[in-house]
Design a protein around this motif. Structure first.
Motif, PDB file in Angstrom:
ATOM      1  N   THR A  50      46.143  42.814  49.174  1.00 45.84           N
ATOM      2  CA  THR A  50      47.168  41.909  48.651  1.00 45.84           C
ATOM      3  C   THR A  50      48.132  42.598  47.700  1.00 45.84           C
ATOM      4  O   THR A  50      49.168  42.055  47.363  1.00 45.84           O
ATOM      5  CB  THR A  50      46.519  40.742  47.883  1.00 45.84           C
ATOM      6  OG1 THR A  50      45.807  41.279  46.745  1.00 45.84           O
ATOM      7  CG2 THR A  50      45.535  39.982  48.762  1.00 45.84           C
ATOM      8  N   GLY A  51      47.781  43.789  47.259  1.00 45.55           N
ATOM      9  CA  GLY A  51      48.615  44.481  46.280  1.00 45.55           C
ATOM     10  C   GLY A  51      48.157  44.259  44.855  1.00 45.55           C
ATOM     11  O   GLY A  51      48.691  44.847  43.917  1.00 45.55           O
ATOM     12  N   THR A  52      47.179  43.389  44.673  1.00 50.57           N
ATOM     13  CA  THR A  52      46.691  43.073  43.328  1.00 50.57           C
ATOM     14  C   THR A  52      45.169  43.090  43.314  1.00 50.57           C
ATOM     15  O   THR A  52      44.538  42.585  44.252  1.00 50.57           O
ATOM     16  CB  THR A  52      47.150  41.652  42.911  1.00 50.57           C
ATOM     17  OG1 THR A  52      48.555  41.561  43.116  1.00 50.57           O
ATOM     18  CG2 THR A  52      46.819  41.376  41.462  1.00 50.57           C
ATOM     19  N   ASP A  53      44.597  43.666  42.289  1.00 47.02           N
ATOM     20  CA  ASP A  53      43.143  43.608  42.127  1.00 47.02           C
ATOM     21  C   ASP A  53      42.761  42.170  41.783  1.00 47.02           C
ATOM     22  O   ASP A  53      43.258  41.620  40.791  1.00 47.02           O
ATOM     23  CB  ASP A  53      42.684  44.539  40.988  1.00 47.02           C
ATOM     24  CG  ASP A  53      42.988  45.999  41.288  1.00 47.02           C
ATOM     25  OD1 ASP A  53      43.275  46.311  42.456  1.00 47.02           O
ATOM     26  OD2 ASP A  53      42.948  46.810  40.346  1.00 47.02           O
ATOM     27  N   GLN A  54      41.925  41.566  42.554  1.00 45.47           N
ATOM     28  CA  GLN A  54      41.554  40.169  42.301  1.00 45.47           C
ATOM     29  C   GLN A  54      40.339  39.787  43.146  1.00 45.47           C
ATOM     30  O   GLN A  54      40.056  40.430  44.158  1.00 45.47           O
ATOM     31  CB  GLN A  54      42.721  39.236  42.641  1.00 45.47           C
ATOM     32  CG  GLN A  54      43.178  39.340  44.093  1.00 45.47           C
ATOM     33  CD  GLN A  54      44.316  38.394  44.428  1.00 45.47           C
ATOM     34  OE1 GLN A  54      44.264  37.231  44.085  1.00 45.47           O
ATOM     35  NE2 GLN A  54      45.338  38.905  45.101  1.00 45.47           N
ATOM     36  N   PRO A  55      39.634  38.712  42.730  1.00 48.59           N
ATOM     37  CA  PRO A  55      38.557  38.208  43.593  1.00 48.59           C
ATOM     38  C   PRO A  55      39.175  37.431  44.757  1.00 48.59           C
ATOM     39  O   PRO A  55      40.296  36.939  44.648  1.00 48.59           O
ATOM     40  CB  PRO A  55      37.766  37.281  42.672  1.00 48.59           C
ATOM     41  CG  PRO A  55      38.700  36.907  41.579  1.00 48.59           C
ATOM     42  CD  PRO A  55      39.721  37.990  41.458  1.00 48.59           C
ATOM     43  N   ILE A  56      38.422  37.346  45.835  1.00 44.43           N
ATOM     44  CA  ILE A  56      38.932  36.540  46.947  1.00 44.43           C
ATOM     45  C   ILE A  56      38.845  35.071  46.546  1.00 44.43           C
ATOM     46  O   ILE A  56      37.855  34.654  45.926  1.00 44.43           O
ATOM     47  CB  ILE A  56      38.148  36.822  48.242  1.00 44.43           C
ATOM     48  CG1 ILE A  56      38.879  36.189  49.413  1.00 44.43           C
ATOM     49  CG2 ILE A  56      36.704  36.358  48.162  1.00 44.43           C
ATOM     50  CD1 ILE A  56      38.552  36.802  50.744  1.00 44.43           C
ATOM     51  N   PRO A  57      39.873  34.288  46.835  1.00 44.65           N
ATOM     52  CA  PRO A  57      39.811  32.867  46.442  1.00 44.65           C
ATOM     53  C   PRO A  57      38.582  32.192  47.041  1.00 44.65           C
ATOM     54  O   PRO A  57      38.232  32.429  48.197  1.00 44.65           O
ATOM     55  CB  PRO A  57      41.104  32.292  47.032  1.00 44.65           C
ATOM     56  CG  PRO A  57      42.028  33.455  47.171  1.00 44.65           C
ATOM     57  CD  PRO A  57      41.156  34.644  47.464  1.00 44.65           C
ATOM     58  N   ALA A  58      37.943  31.364  46.236  1.00 46.35           N
ATOM     59  CA  ALA A  58      36.699  30.726  46.679  1.00 46.35           C
ATOM     60  C   ALA A  58      36.924  29.834  47.896  1.00 46.35           C
ATOM     61  O   ALA A  58      36.014  29.600  48.678  1.00 46.35           O
ATOM     62  CB  ALA A  58      36.098  29.905  45.542  1.00 46.35           C
ATOM     63  N   ASP A  59      38.152  29.333  48.054  1.00 44.56           N
ATOM     64  CA  ASP A  59      38.419  28.445  49.191  1.00 44.56           C
ATOM     65  C   ASP A  59      39.042  29.192  50.367  1.00 44.56           C
ATOM     66  O   ASP A  59      39.574  28.580  51.284  1.00 44.56           O
ATOM     67  CB  ASP A  59      39.337  27.300  48.760  1.00 44.56           C
ATOM     68  CG  ASP A  59      40.669  27.809  48.202  1.00 44.56           C
ATOM     69  OD1 ASP A  59      40.842  29.047  48.102  1.00 44.56           O
ATOM     70  OD2 ASP A  59      41.526  26.983  47.868  1.00 44.56           O
ATOM     71  N   PHE A  60      38.970  30.533  50.351  1.00 46.25           N
ATOM     72  CA  PHE A  60      39.601  31.313  51.416  1.00 46.25           C
ATOM     73  C   PHE A  60      38.912  31.066  52.761  1.00 46.25           C
ATOM     74  O   PHE A  60      39.551  30.792  53.763  1.00 46.25           O
ATOM     75  CB  PHE A  60      39.561  32.804  51.073  1.00 46.25           C
ATOM     76  CG  PHE A  60      40.267  33.679  52.075  1.00 46.25           C
ATOM     77  CD1 PHE A  60      41.637  33.868  52.014  1.00 46.25           C
ATOM     78  CD2 PHE A  60      39.559  34.300  53.097  1.00 46.25           C
ATOM     79  CE1 PHE A  60      42.294  34.652  52.949  1.00 46.25           C
ATOM     80  CE2 PHE A  60      40.199  35.092  54.026  1.00 46.25           C
ATOM     81  CZ  PHE A  60      41.576  35.274  53.948  1.00 46.25           C
TER      82      PHE A  60
END
Lengths: 72, 361
Positions: B270-280
């Motif tokens: 995604t270009g950003t360090d982040q957790p995957i959204p829980a509702d993905f």
């Protein structure tokens, strides 16, 4: 004579291509084209995964130019 | 502009798969493209078999970032320095790396925060060939990379055994079907399109609150293409597994009828360090019902199973680094037992999914 590292990297690109992972093939070859700008096969393979016809034409022209130089 | 992180991740995957030569070629390429790419130098050091190449890579990393912990530790190991604080390490390195600190005015690129793969790299560097050590070392030496591999497999199997105590199929059944989570993780790709789970009663080892339900399992297909949505790559790419089975928890019963475990893999692009959204990730059935991930049970499963690296690589709330490697997550869904043709989708991409199960019972 082709650099053995370049040869090995082209094999990786080929494997990724066979797997349908075109995005990473493109990324790998774009970087390879910076490091090995005189390798014909880098440009011809890059043409296979080009974003559009303009890019493809540009890459093939580059390959063709290098090929002509090699045989001049 | 080519994203070097993608190739870095490719090299990391190769290194993890034990293909050091391929990893070396990829990391070398990156160092030639950008001689200031400190991650590439550190990883190159980690996969180098030649001590001179390893040293050169570490020295270059230190040249880019003189405070880099991993480069310092790696050089300390190569130099056979015994323990010591940072100053003594730097002094030792100074003595053996001529003019390294004599250069001035070079841009210093700070290293990234310690991430998961950096931890792996640290282990690699700390397992520098023991024959390079001279004299006594006051620090315990870690297992070799091969031993790490063996230990990892043992932990995986043990973790799965523990986790299976809470799942609706016994380990014997799993062995019979050849489709267990552990099998899948070890074998890479699940190639069996459909599997009938034996209907014999599993042996309860805890106080179950839900009777285990025999199910028909359809493992995710093995199409060799990852799906993408919102910059996340997910699904089926070697080594990918999406095994499915019912689960039960000691103190909680499902509201809809059955807890379902689906193991997916995901990579952050995604270009950003982040957790995957829980509702993905969602499951959808032919009845038109949509099921979101039960985050609480998903985290409970991870804890029951022995934590990260056992049931799955990460917890659902963990930050995934942009351009990092594929990571597995064991997701729990609370589904109705009359669901048919359960399909898994990711993000807004509802045109591509996987058939998880034709029927639940």
């Amino acid at each position: 004579m082709r650099n053995s590292e370049c040869e090995a990297l082209l094999k990786i690109a080929n494997r990724l291509y066979q797997q349908g992972d075109y995005r990473r093939v493109r990324t790998l070859l774009e970087i390879m084209s910076e490091v090995y700008p005189r390798e014909v096969q880098v440009w011809t393979t890059l043409a296979m995964v080009a974003h559009n016809d303009n890019e493809k034409t540009e890459y093939l022209a580059r390959a063709s130019h290098l090929q002509r130089q090699a045989h001049a | 502009m080519a994203d070097a992180n993608e190739i870095l991740a490719l090299g990391m995957d190769a290194a993890r798969d034990g293909n050091r030569e391929e990893a070396r070629n990829l990391f070398t390429l990156l160092t030639r493209q950008d001689p200031d790419n400190i991650q590439a130098w550190l990883w190159l050091a980690g996969v180098s078999d030649d001590p001179r190449q390893r040293r050169a890579a570490l020295e270059r990393a230190l040249e880019i970032d003189p405070q880099n912990d991993m480069a310092l530790r790696g050089l300390r190991a190569l130099n056979g320095v015994q323990g010591g604080d940072r100053r003594s390490i730097v002094e030792a390195v100074k003595q053996t790396t001529s003019n390294l600190f004599g250069r001035r005015g070079r841009p210093v690129r700070p290293s990234r925060p310690l991430s998961q793969y950096e931890e792996e790299l640290t282990r690699e560097l700390e397992s520098v060939d023991s024959h390079l050590y001279d004299g006594e070392d006051d620090e315990p030496r870690g297992p070799s990379p091969v031993m790490w591999g063996i230990l990892g497999v043992l932990v995986l199997v043990l973790g799965y055994f523990l986790a299976s105590q809470f799942m609706g199929t016994s380990s014997e059944e799993s062995a019979d079907t050849g489709g267990s989570l552990t099998d899948g993780l070890l074998n890479g790709i699940i190639s069996t399109p459909t599997l009938e789970v034996p209907t014999s009663e599993p042996v309860p080892t805890t106080e179950p609150t839900m009777a285990p339900t025999p199910i028909t399992v359809v493992l995710l297909n093995t199409e060799n293409t990852a799906k993408t949505a919102e910059g996340w790559e997910y699904g089926v790419r070697s080594p990918v597994i999406a095994g499915v089975r019912t689960a039960r928890f000691p103190n909680t019963a499902p509201q809809n009828g059955a807890y379902y475990v689906v193991v997916v893999v995901v990579r952050n692009s995604t270009g950003t360090d982040q957790p995957i959204p829980a509702d993905f990730f969602v499951l959808q059935d032919d009845q038109g019902r949509t099921y979101n991930v039960n985050v609480e049970r998903t985290q409970e499963l991870l804890n029951i199973g022995g934590g990260r690296g056992v049931v799955s690589d990460i917890d659902i709330g963990d930050v995934l680094y942009n351009g990092g490697a594929l990571q597995s997550i064991a997701l729990i869904f609370d589904i109705h037992t009359d669901s048919t043709n359960l399909r898994l989708y990711g993000g807004s991409n509802r045109s591509e999914g996987w058939l998880i199960a034709e029927t639940v019972q």
